[in-house]
Design an enzyme around this catalytic site. Sequence first.
Site, PDB file in Angstrom:
ATOM      1  N   HIS A 163     -69.196 -68.422   6.139  1.00  0.00           N
ATOM      2  CA  HIS A 163     -67.842 -68.510   5.520  1.00  0.00           C
ATOM      3  C   HIS A 163     -67.237 -69.733   6.026  1.00  0.00           C
ATOM      4  O   HIS A 163     -66.124 -69.740   6.812  1.00  0.00           O
ATOM      5  CB  HIS A 163     -66.946 -67.112   5.823  1.00  0.00           C
ATOM      6  CG  HIS A 163     -65.724 -67.382   4.987  1.00  0.00           C
ATOM      7  ND1 HIS A 163     -64.714 -67.906   5.425  1.00  0.00           N
ATOM      8  CD2 HIS A 163     -65.650 -66.495   3.780  1.00  0.00           C
ATOM      9  CE1 HIS A 163     -63.596 -67.464   4.485  1.00  0.00           C
ATOM     10  NE2 HIS A 163     -64.134 -66.835   3.167  1.00  0.00           N
ATOM     11  N   ILE A 216     -64.167 -71.658   7.603  1.00  0.00           N
ATOM     12  CA  ILE A 216     -63.036 -71.316   7.694  1.00  0.00           C
ATOM     13  C   ILE A 216     -62.820 -69.893   8.103  1.00  0.00           C
ATOM     14  O   ILE A 216     -63.572 -69.008   7.305  1.00  0.00           O
ATOM     15  CB  ILE A 216     -62.365 -71.478   6.137  1.00  0.00           C
ATOM     16  CG1 ILE A 216     -62.393 -72.992   5.607  1.00  0.00           C
ATOM     17  CG2 ILE A 216     -61.090 -70.983   6.030  1.00  0.00           C
ATOM     18  CD1 ILE A 216     -61.872 -73.058   4.148  1.00  0.00           C
ATOM     19  N   GLY A 255     -59.487 -64.756   5.763  1.00  0.00           N
ATOM     20  CA  GLY A 255     -58.141 -64.139   5.903  1.00  0.00           C
ATOM     21  C   GLY A 255     -57.951 -62.688   6.169  1.00  0.00           C
ATOM     22  O   GLY A 255     -57.270 -62.237   7.134  1.00  0.00           O
ATOM     23  N   VAL A 256     -58.972 -61.913   6.012  1.00  0.00           N
ATOM     24  CA  VAL A 256     -58.916 -60.465   6.314  1.00  0.00           C
ATOM     25  C   VAL A 256     -59.361 -60.538   7.812  1.00  0.00           C
ATOM     26  O   VAL A 256     -58.741 -59.392   8.598  1.00  0.00           O
ATOM     27  CB  VAL A 256     -60.063 -59.701   5.661  1.00  0.00           C
ATOM     28  CG1 VAL A 256     -61.656 -60.219   6.068  1.00  0.00           C
ATOM     29  CG2 VAL A 256     -59.892 -58.176   5.832  1.00  0.00           C
ATOM     30  N   GLU A 273     -56.989 -58.852  10.817  1.00  0.00           N
ATOM     31  CA  GLU A 273     -57.128 -57.961  11.629  1.00  0.00           C
ATOM     32  C   GLU A 273     -56.860 -58.389  13.219  1.00  0.00           C
ATOM     33  O   GLU A 273     -56.556 -57.693  13.920  1.00  0.00           O
ATOM     34  CB  GLU A 273     -58.951 -58.023  11.585  1.00  0.00           C
ATOM     35  CG  GLU A 273     -59.508 -56.859  12.789  1.00  0.00           C
ATOM     36  CD  GLU A 273     -59.015 -55.337  12.535  1.00  0.00           C
ATOM     37  OE1 GLU A 273     -59.046 -54.899  13.624  1.00  0.00           O
ATOM     38  OE2 GLU A 273     -58.692 -54.905  11.582  1.00  0.00           O
TER      39      GLU A 273
END
Length: 143
Positions: free
Chosen positions: A49, A55, A58-59, A63
């Site tokens: 990723h 990057i 987002g998840v 978290e």
Amino acid sequence: MVLEIKDIMKALPHRYPFLLCDRILEVEYGKAVKGIKNVTINEPFFQGHFPDEPIMPGVLILESMAQVGGFIFYKSDEIEKSLKGKIVKINEAKFLRTVLPGDVLEVTGKLVERSGNYSQVDLFAKVGGRVVAKAMITYAFNI
């Protein structure tokens, strides 16, 4: 009060590669928290990723925010430290900037509301003083 990684590991059940909180800088039990996640190129998620443009997903930012936010309740006189909160709802999540290797993710959270077993926390993640993400996370205890 500063909590270092060994204290964090006593409080959170998470372990590598899912422990996304490196230090708790400030805690006002039952009210507010501030902590950090040091983002390095060695994070396993950067392999996919994305290989040519890493990057932080987002998840995983969410978290990290949730893990830091949970320390509002750690050792609180209202909730025993043996209780583990679980995320039951995320509202108003927004991602405003990318998080890259070398960034220090600074997460701040404030308790907004507590009702029975549920607690709602307003969380912000910043890099270099600029907001990169924000969300309202609801935790549940004893469910």
